[in-house]
Motif scaffolding. Structure first.
Motif, PDB file in Angstrom:
ATOM      1  N   VAL A  50       0.823  -1.213   0.000  1.00 26.18           N
ATOM      2  CA  VAL A  50       0.000   0.000   0.000  1.00 26.18           C
ATOM      3  C   VAL A  50       0.857   1.263   0.000  1.00 26.18           C
ATOM      4  O   VAL A  50       0.662   2.161  -0.833  1.00 26.18           O
ATOM      5  N   LYS A  51       1.788   1.347   0.928  1.00 28.50           N
ATOM      6  CA  LYS A  51       2.613   2.548   1.055  1.00 28.50           C
ATOM      7  C   LYS A  51       3.422   2.822  -0.231  1.00 28.50           C
ATOM      8  O   LYS A  51       3.352   3.940  -0.756  1.00 28.50           O
ATOM      9  N   PRO A  52       4.160   1.836  -0.780  1.00 31.80           N
ATOM     10  CA  PRO A  52       4.894   2.110  -2.023  1.00 31.80           C
ATOM     11  C   PRO A  52       3.960   2.431  -3.194  1.00 31.80           C
ATOM     12  O   PRO A  52       4.284   3.250  -4.060  1.00 31.80           O
ATOM     13  N   TYR A  53       2.784   1.804  -3.216  1.00 29.74           N
ATOM     14  CA  TYR A  53       1.818   2.063  -4.280  1.00 29.74           C
ATOM     15  C   TYR A  53       1.376   3.534  -4.235  1.00 29.74           C
ATOM     16  O   TYR A  53       1.344   4.212  -5.259  1.00 29.74           O
ATOM     17  N   THR A  66      11.721  -1.844  -9.813  1.00 33.10           N
ATOM     18  CA  THR A  66      11.888  -3.298  -9.877  1.00 33.10           C
ATOM     19  C   THR A  66      11.976  -3.892  -8.474  1.00 33.10           C
ATOM     20  O   THR A  66      11.283  -4.872  -8.166  1.00 33.10           O
ATOM     21  N   PHE A  67      12.802  -3.306  -7.625  1.00 33.99           N
ATOM     22  CA  PHE A  67      12.949  -3.817  -6.266  1.00 33.99           C
ATOM     23  C   PHE A  67      11.644  -3.670  -5.491  1.00 33.99           C
ATOM     24  O   PHE A  67      11.252  -4.562  -4.730  1.00 33.99           O
ATOM     25  N   ALA A  68      10.943  -2.558  -5.683  1.00 29.04           N
ATOM     26  CA  ALA A  68       9.659  -2.343  -5.008  1.00 29.04           C
ATOM     27  C   ALA A  68       8.636  -3.389  -5.447  1.00 29.04           C
ATOM     28  O   ALA A  68       7.873  -3.900  -4.627  1.00 29.04           O
ATOM     29  N   ASP A 126      -7.167  -4.526  -7.644  1.00 31.39           N
ATOM     30  CA  ASP A 126      -6.469  -5.559  -6.868  1.00 31.39           C
ATOM     31  C   ASP A 126      -6.059  -5.011  -5.502  1.00 31.39           C
ATOM     32  O   ASP A 126      -6.230  -5.668  -4.483  1.00 31.39           O
ATOM     33  N   LEU A 127      -5.527  -3.811  -5.502  1.00 32.72           N
ATOM     34  CA  LEU A 127      -5.094  -3.187  -4.252  1.00 32.72           C
ATOM     35  C   LEU A 127      -6.294  -2.919  -3.342  1.00 32.72           C
ATOM     36  O   LEU A 127      -6.244  -3.170  -2.146  1.00 32.72           O
ATOM     37  N   SER A 128      -7.376  -2.445  -3.918  1.00 33.97           N
ATOM     38  CA  SER A 128      -8.595  -2.184  -3.157  1.00 33.97           C
ATOM     39  C   SER A 128      -9.143  -3.479  -2.554  1.00 33.97           C
ATOM     40  O   SER A 128      -9.555  -3.503  -1.387  1.00 33.97           O
ATOM     41  N   SER A 129      -9.118  -4.548  -3.341  1.00 30.87           N
ATOM     42  CA  SER A 129      -9.585  -5.847  -2.854  1.00 30.87           C
ATOM     43  C   SER A 129      -8.740  -6.326  -1.678  1.00 30.87           C
ATOM     44  O   SER A 129      -9.270  -6.817  -0.676  1.00 30.87           O
TER      45      SER A 129
END
Length: 160
Positions: A50-53, A66-68, A126-129
């Motif tokens: 969530v935070k990196p998104y 890529t690493f994230a 997907d993130l919301s789910s």
């Protein structure tokens, strides 16, 4: 050499095994394990997905993308695994099992999230789910008297 007359395990193999816990202990430990597993899933989800998104680290051209994405993929698989374990733990407590069972379908829907995240194919839906499932598990725990707080796993815990 062990004298079988003095060794209870030689006479009765069941004597060497630990005795099962009482049903009250199983229920208490079920809640404790549920809280630990759900907390790890919630912490991994927030810290590594969530935070990196929200910070835009998954967008094409972002520095460290890529690493994230790799960390997010590992966190997605880890969260799925811990959520499944939390549901199994909840089965040991009557109140928790009633609260968590309706979330099983939502947890199953997350099965491929780890690979989607690793490949950079995860969508807002997907993130919301994922957030909805985590919120549901936290709410279920709260309603059953087992409040869940985020516990952020280390990167080494994510990898296995």
């Amino acid at each position: 050499m062990v004298d079988s007359a003095l060794d209870p395990a030689a006479v009765d193999p069941a004597a060497a095994e630990p005795s099962p816990s009482t049903s009250a202990e199983k229920q208490r430990f079920a809640k404790t394990r549920f809280v630990a597993n759900a907390g790890l899933a919630a912490g991994a989800t927030y810290q590594w997905i969530v935070k990196p998104y929200r910070e835009g680290k998954f967008k094409k051209g972002a520095k460290g993308r890529t690493f994230a994405l790799i960390k997010a993929g590992l966190a997605g698989a880890f969260a799925y695994n811990r959520l499944k374990a939390a549901v199994d733990n909840a089965k040991g407590d009557p109140l928790l099992s009633k609260a968590v069972v309706p979330l099983t379908a939502g947890i199953e829907s997350l099965k491929g999230l780890g690979s989607k995240l690793r490949k950079g194919n995860a969508s807002d839906a997907d993130l919301s789910s994922l957030q909805d499932v985590i919120t549901g598990v936290k709410s279920a725990g709260q309603s059953a008297g087992a409040p869940v707080t985020d516990r952020v796993p280390s990167l080494s815990q994510l990898g296995g």
